[in-house]
Scaffold this motif. Structure first.
Motif, mmCIF file in Angstrom:
data_model
loop_
_atom_site.group_PDB
_atom_site.id
_atom_site.type_symbol
_atom_site.label_atom_id
_atom_site.label_comp_id
_atom_site.label_asym_id
_atom_site.label_seq_id
_atom_site.Cartn_x
_atom_site.Cartn_y
_atom_site.Cartn_z
ATOM 1 N N PHE A 1 38.346 29.125 30.225
ATOM 2 C CA PHE A 1 38.331 30.528 30.653
ATOM 3 C C PHE A 1 38.937 30.664 32.051
ATOM 4 O O PHE A 1 39.743 31.571 32.317
ATOM 5 N N ALA A 2 38.560 29.744 32.947
ATOM 6 C CA ALA A 2 39.105 29.769 34.310
ATOM 7 C C ALA A 2 40.623 29.641 34.293
ATOM 8 O O ALA A 2 41.327 30.308 35.064
ATOM 9 N N THR A 3 41.126 28.792 33.409
ATOM 10 C CA THR A 3 42.573 28.586 33.303
ATOM 11 C C THR A 3 43.268 29.884 32.888
ATOM 12 O O THR A 3 44.338 30.227 33.404
ATOM 13 N N ASP B 1 34.092 38.425 45.313
ATOM 14 C CA ASP B 1 34.489 39.129 46.535
ATOM 15 C C ASP B 1 33.571 40.348 46.701
ATOM 16 O O ASP B 1 33.719 41.355 46.013
ATOM 17 N N GLU B 2 32.628 40.242 47.637
ATOM 18 C CA GLU B 2 31.594 41.281 47.766
ATOM 19 C C GLU B 2 32.193 42.643 48.088
ATOM 20 O O GLU B 2 31.753 43.659 47.538
ATOM 21 N N ALA B 3 33.185 42.664 48.988
ATOM 22 C CA ALA B 3 33.766 43.955 49.390
ATOM 23 C C ALA B 3 34.514 44.585 48.219
ATOM 24 O O ALA B 3 34.329 45.773 47.908
ATOM 25 N N ALA B 4 35.351 43.795 47.553
ATOM 26 C CA ALA B 4 36.093 44.312 46.400
ATOM 27 C C ALA B 4 35.126 44.703 45.287
ATOM 28 O O ALA B 4 35.325 45.717 44.603
ATOM 29 N N ALA B 5 34.061 43.918 45.109
ATOM 30 C CA ALA B 5 33.088 44.207 44.056
ATOM 31 C C ALA B 5 32.408 45.551 44.272
ATOM 32 O O ALA B 5 32.136 46.297 43.326
ATOM 33 N N ALA B 6 32.159 45.870 45.547
ATOM 34 C CA ALA B 6 31.490 47.141 45.859
ATOM 35 C C ALA B 6 32.340 48.337 45.418
ATOM 36 O O ALA B 6 31.800 49.382 45.033
ATOM 37 N N GLU B 7 33.664 48.162 45.456
ATOM 38 C CA GLU B 7 34.583 49.232 45.039
ATOM 39 C C GLU B 7 34.933 49.145 43.557
ATOM 40 O O GLU B 7 35.666 49.988 43.044
ATOM 41 N N GLY B 8 34.450 48.096 42.882
ATOM 42 C CA GLY B 8 34.887 47.821 41.519
ATOM 43 C C GLY B 8 34.020 48.478 40.456
ATOM 44 O O GLY B 8 33.159 49.317 40.762
ATOM 45 N N GLY C 1 31.587 31.734 40.250
ATOM 46 C CA GLY C 1 32.746 32.609 40.109
ATOM 47 C C GLY C 1 34.013 31.965 40.653
ATOM 48 O O GLY C 1 35.065 31.991 40.012
ATOM 49 N N ARG C 2 33.904 31.343 41.839
ATOM 50 C CA ARG C 2 35.096 30.716 42.437
ATOM 51 C C ARG C 2 35.622 29.589 41.558
ATOM 52 O O ARG C 2 36.822 29.379 41.455
ATOM 53 N N ARG C 3 34.702 28.839 40.949
ATOM 54 C CA ARG C 3 35.143 27.710 40.122
ATOM 55 C C ARG C 3 35.708 28.129 38.779
ATOM 56 O O ARG C 3 36.672 27.557 38.293
ATOM 57 N N PHE C 4 35.032 29.109 38.133
ATOM 58 C CA PHE C 4 35.314 29.317 36.713
ATOM 59 C C PHE C 4 35.687 30.749 36.324
ATOM 60 O O PHE C 4 36.130 30.973 35.199
ATOM 61 N N ASP C 5 35.478 31.710 37.208
ATOM 62 C CA ASP C 5 35.718 33.103 36.794
ATOM 63 C C ASP C 5 36.054 33.953 38.013
ATOM 64 O O ASP C 5 35.335 34.888 38.363
ATOM 65 N N PRO C 6 37.198 33.576 38.679
ATOM 66 C CA PRO C 6 37.526 34.215 39.955
ATOM 67 C C PRO C 6 38.084 35.623 39.800
ATOM 68 O O PRO C 6 39.239 35.887 40.145
#
Lengths: 149, 149
Positions: free
Chosen positions: A69-71, B45-52, B34-39
């Protein structure tokens, strides 16, 4: 690898195929994921794994899923449109061993504009991972995702 | 929490229920997974997430799945009989946010002795995670596992 990001759900078509590139499942990452999330002997203990049902260490299926999924995510193809996922149907037809290099591809299986929310659609995207060395399919996922229109 | 390990597939019965205990989804672990597998921005990204689309950071569904699965495995109930999994059907009906405490339970849905391999059976086990604070179901998984007889 990097792919051009699509700008809308409406750019996709059923049958459309994607090549997401390859990844390597290293021994260290297999052990680390197993210790965190799937501490069964055949994922975390090399000596016990050698005596176990797979005759050696294998990756947690959740690790293979997450790494594939990451890929896909890292290609960026869905970066402008992804609104998250609703579900997945997963099969692990063969075990993954340390050093296996997996090729991840995808195909669009179904596209349904949302009736209640005109700004989005529901896509069913199948992604699969095959071991490069012998072509064996090791992961088959049908994922349901929400995408911006 | 710890549960008495079953010694055989044949000890299970359809409808049997398990309490696997609770886990907390911490902010640091959500960001790390999230950084490893689902970026995607809403996972890393807390700031982007707040607007998402979710109005704040949410856990990757793969993280919720892996953490709930780990909670089940760590009880030890399947430690003597597990021969790995063949597949899963997963739904994520509601997002998981930093600090959410999840309660993981399971129920045996189907038991089929293997015809080709008399030393094992196939169990369909549903496990679910509910947020303790409001009872919302955040994960529903029907897993197919091979178990020793």
């Amino acid at each position: 690898m990097s792919l051009a990001p699509i700008a809308s759900f409406d750019e996709l078509s059923v049958g459309q195929r994607f090549d997401f590139g390859t990844l390597e499942m290293t021994r260290d990452e297999i052990l680390d994921f197993g210790r965190r999330f799937d501490p069964q002997p055949f994922h975390v203990d090399e000596a016990a794994a050698a005596e176990g049902p797979f005759g050696g260490l294998i990756a947690s299926g959740l690790h293979t899923l997450s790494a594939a999924f990451a890929t896909m995510i890292r290609t960026g193809v869905l970066a402008k449109v992804s609104l998250g996922g609703a579900g997945m149907e997963i099969a692990w037809p063969a075990p993954v061993r340390p050093g296996d290099v997996l090729h991840v591809t995808g195909v669009v299986e179904e596209l349904t504009p949302s009736r209640s929310k005109p700004d989005r659609g529901v896509a069913k995207l199948r992604f699969t991972a095959q071991r490069v060395a012998d072509g064996a399919k090791v992961l088959d996922v049908l994922g349901t995702v929400f995408l911006k229109r």
